[in-house]
Design a protein around this motif. Structure first.
Motif, PDB file in Angstrom:
ATOM      1  N   TYR A   1      47.479  43.152  43.130  1.00  0.00           N
ATOM      2  CA  TYR A   1      46.284  43.741  42.506  1.00  0.00           C
ATOM      3  C   TYR A   1      45.135  43.745  43.515  1.00  0.00           C
ATOM      4  O   TYR A   1      44.448  44.756  43.700  1.00  0.00           O
ATOM      5  CB  TYR A   1      45.936  42.938  41.256  1.00  0.00           C
ATOM      6  CG  TYR A   1      44.504  43.015  40.777  1.00  0.00           C
ATOM      7  CD1 TYR A   1      43.987  44.174  40.187  1.00  0.00           C
ATOM      8  CD2 TYR A   1      43.651  41.904  40.877  1.00  0.00           C
ATOM      9  CE1 TYR A   1      42.675  44.222  39.734  1.00  0.00           C
ATOM     10  CE2 TYR A   1      42.342  41.940  40.425  1.00  0.00           C
ATOM     11  CZ  TYR A   1      41.855  43.099  39.856  1.00  0.00           C
ATOM     12  OH  TYR A   1      40.557  43.142  39.401  1.00  0.00           O
ATOM     13  N   LEU A   2      44.952  42.622  44.184  1.00  0.00           N
ATOM     14  CA  LEU A   2      43.851  42.530  45.154  1.00  0.00           C
ATOM     15  C   LEU A   2      44.046  43.514  46.308  1.00  0.00           C
ATOM     16  O   LEU A   2      43.102  44.132  46.786  1.00  0.00           O
ATOM     17  CB  LEU A   2      43.741  41.091  45.675  1.00  0.00           C
ATOM     18  CG  LEU A   2      43.140  40.108  44.670  1.00  0.00           C
ATOM     19  CD1 LEU A   2      43.363  38.659  45.101  1.00  0.00           C
ATOM     20  CD2 LEU A   2      41.645  40.373  44.488  1.00  0.00           C
ATOM     21  N   LYS A   3      45.299  43.660  46.721  1.00  0.00           N
ATOM     22  CA  LYS A   3      45.576  44.590  47.816  1.00  0.00           C
ATOM     23  C   LYS A   3      45.225  46.026  47.408  1.00  0.00           C
ATOM     24  O   LYS A   3      44.619  46.777  48.176  1.00  0.00           O
ATOM     25  CB  LYS A   3      47.074  44.492  48.169  1.00  0.00           C
ATOM     26  CG  LYS A   3      47.423  45.060  49.530  1.00  0.00           C
ATOM     27  CD  LYS A   3      48.893  44.813  49.838  1.00  0.00           C
ATOM     28  CE  LYS A   3      49.664  46.113  49.670  1.00  0.00           C
ATOM     29  NZ  LYS A   3      51.116  45.923  49.525  1.00  0.00           N
ATOM     30  N   ASN A   4      45.559  46.378  46.174  1.00  0.00           N
ATOM     31  CA  ASN A   4      45.382  47.765  45.744  1.00  0.00           C
ATOM     32  C   ASN A   4      43.966  48.111  45.306  1.00  0.00           C
ATOM     33  O   ASN A   4      43.580  49.279  45.336  1.00  0.00           O
ATOM     34  CB  ASN A   4      46.353  48.094  44.600  1.00  0.00           C
ATOM     35  CG  ASN A   4      47.758  48.318  45.128  1.00  0.00           C
ATOM     36  OD1 ASN A   4      47.941  48.527  46.333  1.00  0.00           O
ATOM     37  ND2 ASN A   4      48.736  48.258  44.250  1.00  0.00           N
ATOM     38  N   ILE A   5      43.211  47.125  44.884  1.00  0.00           N
ATOM     39  CA  ILE A   5      41.899  47.455  44.328  1.00  0.00           C
ATOM     40  C   ILE A   5      40.972  48.053  45.393  1.00  0.00           C
ATOM     41  O   ILE A   5      40.067  48.830  45.085  1.00  0.00           O
ATOM     42  CB  ILE A   5      41.244  46.238  43.627  1.00  0.00           C
ATOM     43  CG1 ILE A   5      40.159  46.734  42.664  1.00  0.00           C
ATOM     44  CG2 ILE A   5      40.682  45.242  44.630  1.00  0.00           C
ATOM     45  CD1 ILE A   5      39.637  45.687  41.719  1.00  0.00           C
ATOM     46  N   TRP A   6      41.234  47.725  46.658  1.00  0.00           N
ATOM     47  CA  TRP A   6      40.366  48.256  47.732  1.00  0.00           C
ATOM     48  C   TRP A   6      40.440  49.774  47.824  1.00  0.00           C
ATOM     49  O   TRP A   6      39.532  50.403  48.359  1.00  0.00           O
ATOM     50  CB  TRP A   6      40.718  47.607  49.072  1.00  0.00           C
ATOM     51  CG  TRP A   6      40.462  46.125  49.032  1.00  0.00           C
ATOM     52  CD1 TRP A   6      41.380  45.130  48.854  1.00  0.00           C
ATOM     53  CD2 TRP A   6      39.184  45.461  49.088  1.00  0.00           C
ATOM     54  NE1 TRP A   6      40.766  43.897  48.802  1.00  0.00           N
ATOM     55  CE2 TRP A   6      39.419  44.079  48.950  1.00  0.00           C
ATOM     56  CE3 TRP A   6      37.865  45.914  49.244  1.00  0.00           C
ATOM     57  CZ2 TRP A   6      38.389  43.134  48.959  1.00  0.00           C
ATOM     58  CZ3 TRP A   6      36.838  44.974  49.264  1.00  0.00           C
ATOM     59  CH2 TRP A   6      37.108  43.599  49.118  1.00  0.00           C
ATOM     60  N   LYS A   7      41.522  50.357  47.260  1.00  0.00           N
ATOM     61  CA  LYS A   7      41.652  51.814  47.283  1.00  0.00           C
ATOM     62  C   LYS A   7      40.643  52.494  46.358  1.00  0.00           C
ATOM     63  O   LYS A   7      40.452  53.707  46.439  1.00  0.00           O
ATOM     64  CB  LYS A   7      43.069  52.221  46.853  1.00  0.00           C
ATOM     65  CG  LYS A   7      44.124  51.745  47.841  1.00  0.00           C
ATOM     66  CD  LYS A   7      45.534  51.943  47.306  1.00  0.00           C
ATOM     67  CE  LYS A   7      46.549  51.331  48.258  1.00  0.00           C
ATOM     68  NZ  LYS A   7      47.878  51.188  47.624  1.00  0.00           N
ATOM     69  N   VAL A   8      40.052  51.725  45.442  1.00  0.00           N
ATOM     70  CA  VAL A   8      39.081  52.326  44.511  1.00  0.00           C
ATOM     71  C   VAL A   8      37.738  51.583  44.538  1.00  0.00           C
ATOM     72  O   VAL A   8      36.960  51.650  43.587  1.00  0.00           O
ATOM     73  CB  VAL A   8      39.640  52.376  43.063  1.00  0.00           C
ATOM     74  CG1 VAL A   8      40.744  53.428  42.960  1.00  0.00           C
ATOM     75  CG2 VAL A   8      40.136  51.013  42.608  1.00  0.00           C
ATOM     76  N   ILE A   9      37.473  50.869  45.614  1.00  0.00           N
ATOM     77  CA  ILE A   9      36.173  50.192  45.720  1.00  0.00           C
ATOM     78  C   ILE A   9      35.094  51.206  46.094  1.00  0.00           C
ATOM     79  O   ILE A   9      35.263  52.020  46.998  1.00  0.00           O
ATOM     80  CB  ILE A   9      36.221  49.041  46.753  1.00  0.00           C
ATOM     81  CG1 ILE A   9      37.077  47.895  46.228  1.00  0.00           C
ATOM     82  CG2 ILE A   9      34.805  48.552  47.095  1.00  0.00           C
ATOM     83  CD1 ILE A   9      36.555  47.193  44.992  1.00  0.00           C
ATOM     84  N   ASN A  10      33.986  51.121  45.371  1.00  0.00           N
ATOM     85  CA  ASN A  10      32.856  52.028  45.575  1.00  0.00           C
ATOM     86  C   ASN A  10      31.859  51.388  46.561  1.00  0.00           C
ATOM     87  O   ASN A  10      30.916  50.712  46.147  1.00  0.00           O
ATOM     88  CB  ASN A  10      32.188  52.297  44.223  1.00  0.00           C
ATOM     89  CG  ASN A  10      31.013  53.236  44.329  1.00  0.00           C
ATOM     90  OD1 ASN A  10      30.705  53.746  45.404  1.00  0.00           O
ATOM     91  ND2 ASN A  10      30.348  53.461  43.204  1.00  0.00           N
ATOM     92  N   TRP A  11      32.094  51.629  47.853  1.00  0.00           N
ATOM     93  CA  TRP A  11      31.218  51.008  48.864  1.00  0.00           C
ATOM     94  C   TRP A  11      29.828  51.633  48.866  1.00  0.00           C
ATOM     95  O   TRP A  11      28.876  51.039  49.355  1.00  0.00           O
ATOM     96  CB  TRP A  11      31.857  51.120  50.254  1.00  0.00           C
ATOM     97  CG  TRP A  11      32.943  50.107  50.463  1.00  0.00           C
ATOM     98  CD1 TRP A  11      34.285  50.324  50.516  1.00  0.00           C
ATOM     99  CD2 TRP A  11      32.781  48.684  50.638  1.00  0.00           C
ATOM    100  NE1 TRP A  11      34.975  49.144  50.704  1.00  0.00           N
ATOM    101  CE2 TRP A  11      34.062  48.124  50.782  1.00  0.00           C
ATOM    102  CE3 TRP A  11      31.663  47.834  50.661  1.00  0.00           C
ATOM    103  CZ2 TRP A  11      34.271  46.754  50.971  1.00  0.00           C
ATOM    104  CZ3 TRP A  11      31.862  46.465  50.856  1.00  0.00           C
ATOM    105  CH2 TRP A  11      33.160  45.941  51.003  1.00  0.00           C
ATOM    106  N   LYS A  12      29.744  52.825  48.298  1.00  0.00           N
ATOM    107  CA  LYS A  12      28.443  53.493  48.225  1.00  0.00           C
ATOM    108  C   LYS A  12      27.479  52.649  47.391  1.00  0.00           C
ATOM    109  O   LYS A  12      26.325  52.442  47.764  1.00  0.00           O
ATOM    110  CB  LYS A  12      28.647  54.881  47.590  1.00  0.00           C
ATOM    111  CG  LYS A  12      27.404  55.682  47.322  1.00  0.00           C
ATOM    112  CD  LYS A  12      26.960  56.419  48.586  1.00  0.00           C
ATOM    113  CE  LYS A  12      25.777  57.357  48.332  1.00  0.00           C
ATOM    114  NZ  LYS A  12      24.614  56.724  47.708  1.00  0.00           N
ATOM    115  N   TYR A  13      27.980  52.145  46.269  1.00  0.00           N
ATOM    116  CA  TYR A  13      27.128  51.312  45.403  1.00  0.00           C
ATOM    117  C   TYR A  13      26.684  50.049  46.138  1.00  0.00           C
ATOM    118  O   TYR A  13      25.506  49.681  46.152  1.00  0.00           O
ATOM    119  CB  TYR A  13      27.868  50.961  44.104  1.00  0.00           C
ATOM    120  CG  TYR A  13      27.143  49.949  43.252  1.00  0.00           C
ATOM    121  CD1 TYR A  13      26.081  50.336  42.437  1.00  0.00           C
ATOM    122  CD2 TYR A  13      27.495  48.598  43.275  1.00  0.00           C
ATOM    123  CE1 TYR A  13      25.392  49.393  41.673  1.00  0.00           C
ATOM    124  CE2 TYR A  13      26.811  47.646  42.521  1.00  0.00           C
ATOM    125  CZ  TYR A  13      25.764  48.062  41.723  1.00  0.00           C
ATOM    126  OH  TYR A  13      25.075  47.137  40.972  1.00  0.00           O
TER     127      TYR A  13
END
Lengths: 271, 228
Positions: free
Chosen positions: B206-218
């Motif tokens: 889960y931790l590995k995959n969540i970075w694919k949808v992290i909103n770095w803009k926010y």
């Protein structure tokens, strides 16, 4: 981790007397035993490993109240990982060869947890949980257990209410317990050397994460796992439904009764 | 007429929000998600997002409002023991509301920029403090996987020290419990309810995959606001 600032008594110092771990464990030092040249010195030492005990019923025996799918993950993955990781953590340390209960008490370290505590306590908690439930369980206890529940809670219904509330209000991951308590004070680590008759009673407690009542010197009689992994596949967010199902369909009161009997004998032997 | 008044009052009387409004108490409501439940798939399933938002977060909001109402009562009555007793429910449910409100904004569908590495000053700061974004991800994954029980792993800004920090908090403790100058930039929920239906016992996946949808803009926007 403990620091080297304290003199470290040999681990046997904690094991020789019956009072054992009820004293301070501050001096316990978590370290690996040096094993240089072990292979040259002779055959490798055989170390005791903890086994993953299967539940005392088939994995689908609790359907539909607890699904086979839940059991396969909860026992087959979570419980297994605690046991296997514990074995890896303790091999070659001073904990190797100790009973699971002793490892729990030592590594609790007065609340300043040493690394193996979580795996040791969770291994124990899950064994205890599987034996707290059975196919066709639930209902009400009988005999002396019921008498003590009525004496200490007022009624079985009142006990059930308190136990359910403890399970529902454990913030985050943890456990709800019915315990037999023989010490006087109601706080962790409070050790009363001379409990009186009225100190001996049944109480409901809850504990966070891996903590269990052994570390408070209570005798656990019944437990309910309220980590989300215990119910999420069957009940999702509905923890209260899981708790009701546990009380109405799963509790093994026979187990609780025989644990009470054993606890009373052990408590009497300590006096 | 009397009957209608009674019925209306009864219906409204059951609503915590109504009673709190009467007293001028600010109530909290469940914020909308800025994307559809299924929009983060395959990283996080629609079923998880729906339960997580509609059930878990809603329960924190409901219980936070209840606790605040009881707190208001207790304060008005000068009932100090109750005021103190309510603190744990406020911390847990209020923390749950605060943390999840941030969490939804920390995520974004890939087509809306989810997973795109941070640019600008936050990108520089991450390289400075952690060596690289990969090193930060690795650290947060390790800390998140190692967290016993339920909780959160955070990338925060210490706005006094002008420093980035990685912290974990237990249960629903918000980041501010680890230091009053800490501002959350990115929080990852490692409660089992955040991933169990999809990842089961394998939290590291889960931790590995969540970075694919992290909103770095926010996270960048907050960073630039706090650290101009």
């Amino acid at each position: 981790m403990a620091t080297a600032a304290y003199a470290t008594p040999p681990i046997s110092a904690f094991l020789t007397s019956q009072e054992g771990f009820r004293g301070s464990t501050r001096g316990f030092q978590w370290k690996k035993i040096e094993r240089k040249c072990l292979r040259k010195a002779g055959p490798p030492k055989i170390t005791a490993k903890f086994d993953l005990k299967p539940p005392p019923y088939p994995l689908d025996a609790l359907e539909p109240d607890m699904s086979r799918n839940t059991m396969e993950y909860h026992w087959g993955k979570h419980h297994r990982a605690y046991v296997e990781n514990l074995n890896k953590q303790i091999v070659g340390t001073e904990l190797d060869g100790m009973t699971l209960e002793d490892i729990i008490r030592v590594t609790y370290n007065n609340g300043d947890l040493l690394p193996p505590f979580n795996n040791a306590a969770q291994a124990w908690n899950h064994d205890f949980f599987w034996e707290s439930i059975k196919p066709g369980g639930g209902g009400e206890p009988s005999g002396e257990l019921l008498e003590l529940i009525i004496r200490d809670f007022g009624s079985f219904e009142q006990f059930a209410k308190e136990f359910k509330a403890a399970a529902a209000t454990q913030f985050g991951s943890g456990w709800a317990w019915l315990v037999y308590k023989v010490n006087r004070l109601n706080v962790g680590n409070a050790v009363n050397p001379r409990p009186s008759e009225e100190d001996k009673k049944l109480v409901v407690v809850k504990s966070p994460n891996a903590v269990n009542p052994l570390v408070w010197d209570y005798y656990p009689l019944l437990t309910l796992d309220v980590w989300e992994h215990a119910y999420y596949l069957d009940f999702q967010n509905r923890r209260p439904d899981f708790i009701s199902t546990f009380m109405e369909k799963l509790v093994s009161w026979e187990s609780v009764s025989s644990r009470l009997e054993a606890a009373k004998i052990q408590a009497a032997e300590r006096e | 007429m009397a009957l209608r008044t009674l019925v209306t009052r009864k219906a409204l009387g059951n609503s915590v929000a109504f009673r709190q409004q009467l007293r001028g108490l600010q109530t909290h409501t469940l914020p909308d998600l800025p994307y559809d439940y299924g929009a983060l798939e395959p990283a996080i399933s629609g079923e998880i997002m729906q339960l997580h938002h509609q059930k878990h977060h809603q329960t924190y909001v409901t219980n936070f409002n209840k606790a605040l109402e009881q707190l208001d009562d207790a304060i008005n009555k000068g009932d100090s023991p109750t005021v103190v007793k309510l603190q744990s429910a406020i911390k847990f449910n209020g923390g749950g509301h605060i943390n999840h409100s941030i969490f939804w904004k920390n995520l974004a569908p890939v087509r809306e920029g989810g997973g795109e590495p941070p640019k600008g000053s936050l990108g520089w700061a991450i390289d400075n403090h952690f060596g690289s974004l990969e090193a930060l991800v690795q650290k947060m994954n390790a800390d998140g996987a190692g967290l016993q029980g339920s909780g959160w792993v955070w990338l925060g800004l210490d706005k006094e020290m002008k420093r980035l920090v990685v912290e974990t908090t237990a249960n629903q403790d918000p980041l501010v419990t680890k230091g009053s100058s800490l501002v959350p930039l990115l929080g990852i929920d490692v409660w089992e309810h955040a991933y169990y239906l999809q990842y089961k016992n394998v939290r590291p996946d889960y931790l590995k995959n969540i970075w694919k949808v992290i909103n770095w803009k926010y996270a960048s926007d907050i960073y630039e606001k706090e650290c101009p």
